[in-house]
Design a protein around this motif. Structure first.
Motif, PDB file in Angstrom:
ATOM      1  N   LYS A 124      17.097  45.003  42.948  1.00  0.00           N
ATOM      2  CA  LYS A 124      15.928  44.402  43.566  1.00  0.00           C
ATOM      3  C   LYS A 124      16.397  43.406  44.634  1.00  0.00           C
ATOM      4  N   PRO A 125      15.537  43.036  45.575  1.00  0.00           N
ATOM      5  CA  PRO A 125      15.909  41.976  46.510  1.00  0.00           C
ATOM      6  C   PRO A 125      16.352  40.726  45.741  1.00  0.00           C
ATOM      7  N   ASP A 126      17.457  40.150  46.121  1.00  0.00           N
ATOM      8  CA  ASP A 126      18.082  38.999  45.473  1.00  0.00           C
ATOM      9  C   ASP A 126      18.713  39.354  44.132  1.00  0.00           C
ATOM     10  N   GLY A 127      18.721  40.652  43.774  1.00  0.00           N
ATOM     11  CA  GLY A 127      19.381  41.080  42.545  1.00  0.00           C
ATOM     12  C   GLY A 127      20.873  40.819  42.622  1.00  0.00           C
ATOM     13  N   LEU A 128      21.495  40.654  41.457  1.00  0.00           N
ATOM     14  CA  LEU A 128      22.868  40.182  41.346  1.00  0.00           C
ATOM     15  C   LEU A 128      23.812  41.317  40.964  1.00  0.00           C
ATOM     16  N   LEU A 129      24.940  41.416  41.666  1.00  0.00           N
ATOM     17  CA  LEU A 129      25.998  42.352  41.315  1.00  0.00           C
ATOM     18  C   LEU A 129      27.243  41.575  40.907  1.00  0.00           C
ATOM     19  N   ILE A 130      27.783  41.923  39.735  1.00  0.00           N
ATOM     20  CA  ILE A 130      29.023  41.350  39.219  1.00  0.00           C
ATOM     21  C   ILE A 130      30.029  42.490  39.130  1.00  0.00           C
ATOM     22  N   LEU A 131      31.192  42.338  39.751  1.00  0.00           N
ATOM     23  CA  LEU A 131      32.210  43.387  39.749  1.00  0.00           C
ATOM     24  C   LEU A 131      33.567  42.779  39.447  1.00  0.00           C
ATOM     25  N   GLU A 132      34.320  43.476  38.599  1.00  0.00           N
ATOM     26  CA  GLU A 132      35.725  43.142  38.388  1.00  0.00           C
ATOM     27  C   GLU A 132      36.515  44.437  38.283  1.00  0.00           C
ATOM     28  N   GLY A 133      37.681  44.466  38.905  1.00  0.00           N
ATOM     29  CA  GLY A 133      38.538  45.638  38.831  1.00  0.00           C
ATOM     30  C   GLY A 133      39.954  45.285  39.242  1.00  0.00           C
ATOM     31  N   PHE A 134      40.834  46.250  39.073  1.00  0.00           N
ATOM     32  CA  PHE A 134      42.240  46.036  39.390  1.00  0.00           C
ATOM     33  C   PHE A 134      42.495  46.152  40.891  1.00  0.00           C
ATOM     34  N   THR A 135      43.453  45.362  41.366  1.00  0.00           N
ATOM     35  CA  THR A 135      43.942  45.459  42.740  1.00  0.00           C
ATOM     36  C   THR A 135      45.271  46.224  42.732  1.00  0.00           C
ATOM     37  N   PRO A 136      45.732  46.677  43.901  1.00  0.00           N
ATOM     38  CA  PRO A 136      47.024  47.367  43.954  1.00  0.00           C
ATOM     39  C   PRO A 136      48.182  46.547  43.389  1.00  0.00           C
ATOM     40  N   ASP A 137      48.077  45.227  43.415  1.00  0.00           N
ATOM     41  CA  ASP A 137      49.138  44.378  42.863  1.00  0.00           C
ATOM     42  C   ASP A 137      49.304  44.542  41.357  1.00  0.00           C
ATOM     43  N   HIS A 138      48.313  45.174  40.700  1.00  0.00           N
ATOM     44  CA  HIS A 138      48.393  45.352  39.247  1.00  0.00           C
ATOM     45  C   HIS A 138      49.526  46.311  38.864  1.00  0.00           C
ATOM     46  N   LEU A 139      49.797  47.285  39.711  1.00  0.00           N
ATOM     47  CA  LEU A 139      50.883  48.220  39.421  1.00  0.00           C
ATOM     48  C   LEU A 139      52.209  47.460  39.358  1.00  0.00           C
ATOM     49  N   GLY A 140      52.905  47.605  38.248  1.00  0.00           N
ATOM     50  CA  GLY A 140      54.162  46.889  38.066  1.00  0.00           C
ATOM     51  C   GLY A 140      53.982  45.483  37.536  1.00  0.00           C
ATOM     52  N   ILE A 168      27.701  38.293  49.920  1.00  0.00           N
ATOM     53  CA  ILE A 168      28.760  37.914  48.988  1.00  0.00           C
ATOM     54  C   ILE A 168      28.727  36.411  48.733  1.00  0.00           C
ATOM     55  N   GLU A 169      28.648  36.046  47.440  1.00  0.00           N
ATOM     56  CA  GLU A 169      28.693  34.646  47.036  1.00  0.00           C
ATOM     57  C   GLU A 169      30.106  34.233  46.616  1.00  0.00           C
ATOM     58  N   TYR A 170      30.843  35.177  46.063  1.00  0.00           N
ATOM     59  CA  TYR A 170      32.184  34.874  45.553  1.00  0.00           C
ATOM     60  C   TYR A 170      33.006  36.156  45.622  1.00  0.00           C
ATOM     61  N   LEU A 171      34.227  36.056  46.163  1.00  0.00           N
ATOM     62  CA  LEU A 171      35.136  37.198  46.224  1.00  0.00           C
ATOM     63  C   LEU A 171      36.556  36.657  46.196  1.00  0.00           C
ATOM     64  N   GLU A 172      37.312  37.038  45.166  1.00  0.00           N
ATOM     65  CA  GLU A 172      38.670  36.528  45.028  1.00  0.00           C
ATOM     66  C   GLU A 172      39.536  37.549  44.312  1.00  0.00           C
ATOM     67  N   ASP A 173      40.761  37.735  44.801  1.00  0.00           N
ATOM     68  CA  ASP A 173      41.737  38.478  44.012  1.00  0.00           C
ATOM     69  C   ASP A 173      42.706  37.479  43.405  1.00  0.00           C
ATOM     70  N   LEU A 174      43.115  37.727  42.169  1.00  0.00           N
ATOM     71  CA  LEU A 174      43.910  36.745  41.444  1.00  0.00           C
ATOM     72  C   LEU A 174      44.736  37.422  40.364  1.00  0.00           C
ATOM     73  N   LYS A 175      45.740  36.701  39.905  1.00  0.00           N
ATOM     74  CA  LYS A 175      46.507  37.095  38.731  1.00  0.00           C
ATOM     75  C   LYS A 175      45.901  36.354  37.538  1.00  0.00           C
ATOM     76  N   THR A 176      45.698  37.086  36.439  1.00  0.00           N
ATOM     77  CA  THR A 176      45.048  36.505  35.278  1.00  0.00           C
ATOM     78  C   THR A 176      45.597  37.140  34.020  1.00  0.00           C
ATOM     79  N   GLU A 177      45.071  36.728  32.869  1.00  0.00           N
ATOM     80  CA  GLU A 177      45.403  37.328  31.583  1.00  0.00           C
ATOM     81  C   GLU A 177      44.126  37.936  31.015  1.00  0.00           C
ATOM     82  N   LEU A 178      44.142  39.237  30.760  1.00  0.00           N
ATOM     83  CA  LEU A 178      43.016  39.886  30.115  1.00  0.00           C
ATOM     84  C   LEU A 178      43.167  39.758  28.601  1.00  0.00           C
TER      85      LEU A 178
END
Length: 200
Positions: A124-140, A168-178
């Motif tokens: 919907k208009p103003d509806g929110l999308l939340i996305l998380e996924g792996f970046t190429p840096d994840h390999l290795g 876009i309100e927030y967009l960041e690639d990062l190293k983390t612990e799942l």
């Protein structure tokens, strides 16, 4: 690209049925960390779409908080309100949802942009999308996830996929612990996006 019924990418239901056939939860019981971090933005009564929610951990968590959850999954392995479909063929409703969560939903490079735009249009208009996924840096760096970097996310790919549809309100690639409870738990290189459907 033509689909090949003998290739795992073109029979996702069978692939995930096999992955989920054991008794243990493949990706743990806890909700996706990035989704849960945005809990303050969720309200009872919101409609939520969770494509590829697998065992249903994220959808159940949202439903427990009073959201009305729909899951589209190629495998019928969840016990909440689901529609079994290949997302590429799914007849997506336009402007139907307040929230969409894409948690580690990696598809082939030929399908990604089209699928992302289809999913963005369900908001919907103003509806929110939340996305998380792996970046190429994840390999290795960590375990699990696609072995093909073309199936992974970068800031440029996401900006291009959702351009003109989402603010876009927030967009960041990062190293983390799942969480250790997840099959791909441990060190990880991920990207996190929070965006809203614009009015155009």
């Amino acid at each position: 690209m033509a689909r090949d019924p003998a290739h795992p990418r073109d029979q996702p239901g069978s692939f995930w049925d096999e992955r989920y056939e054991g008794e243990d939860y493949v990706f743990g019981h806890e909700p996706n960390v990035w989704m849960a971090a945005n809990e303050a933005l969720f309200e009872p009564g919101m409609t939520a779409l969770l494509p590829g929610d697998g065992e249903g951990r994220n959808g159940v968590w949202l439903a427990e908080r009073g959201l009305h959850v729909t899951t589209i999954d190629a495998s019928p392995g969840v016990e909440i309100d689901i529609q079994v479909a290949d997302l590429r063929d799914w007849d997506a409703p336009v402007g139907a949802y307040d929230l969409v969560v894409l948690a580690f939903l990696h598809v082939g490079p030929d399908d990604r942009a089209t699928l992302h735009r289809k999913i963005a249009n369900t908001l919907k208009p103003d509806g929110l999308l939340i996305l998380e996924g792996f970046t190429p840096d994840h390999l290795g760096h960590g375990k699990g996830g696609p072995k093909d970097t073309r199936r992974m996310f970068t800031e440029d790919r996401l900006r291009e996929d959702f351009g003109g549809l989402l603010d876009i309100e927030y967009l960041e690639d990062l190293k983390t612990e799942l969480p250790a409870s997840e099959r791909h738990g441990g060190p990880a290189a991920v990207i996190r996006l929070r965006a809203r459907r614009n009015a155009s």
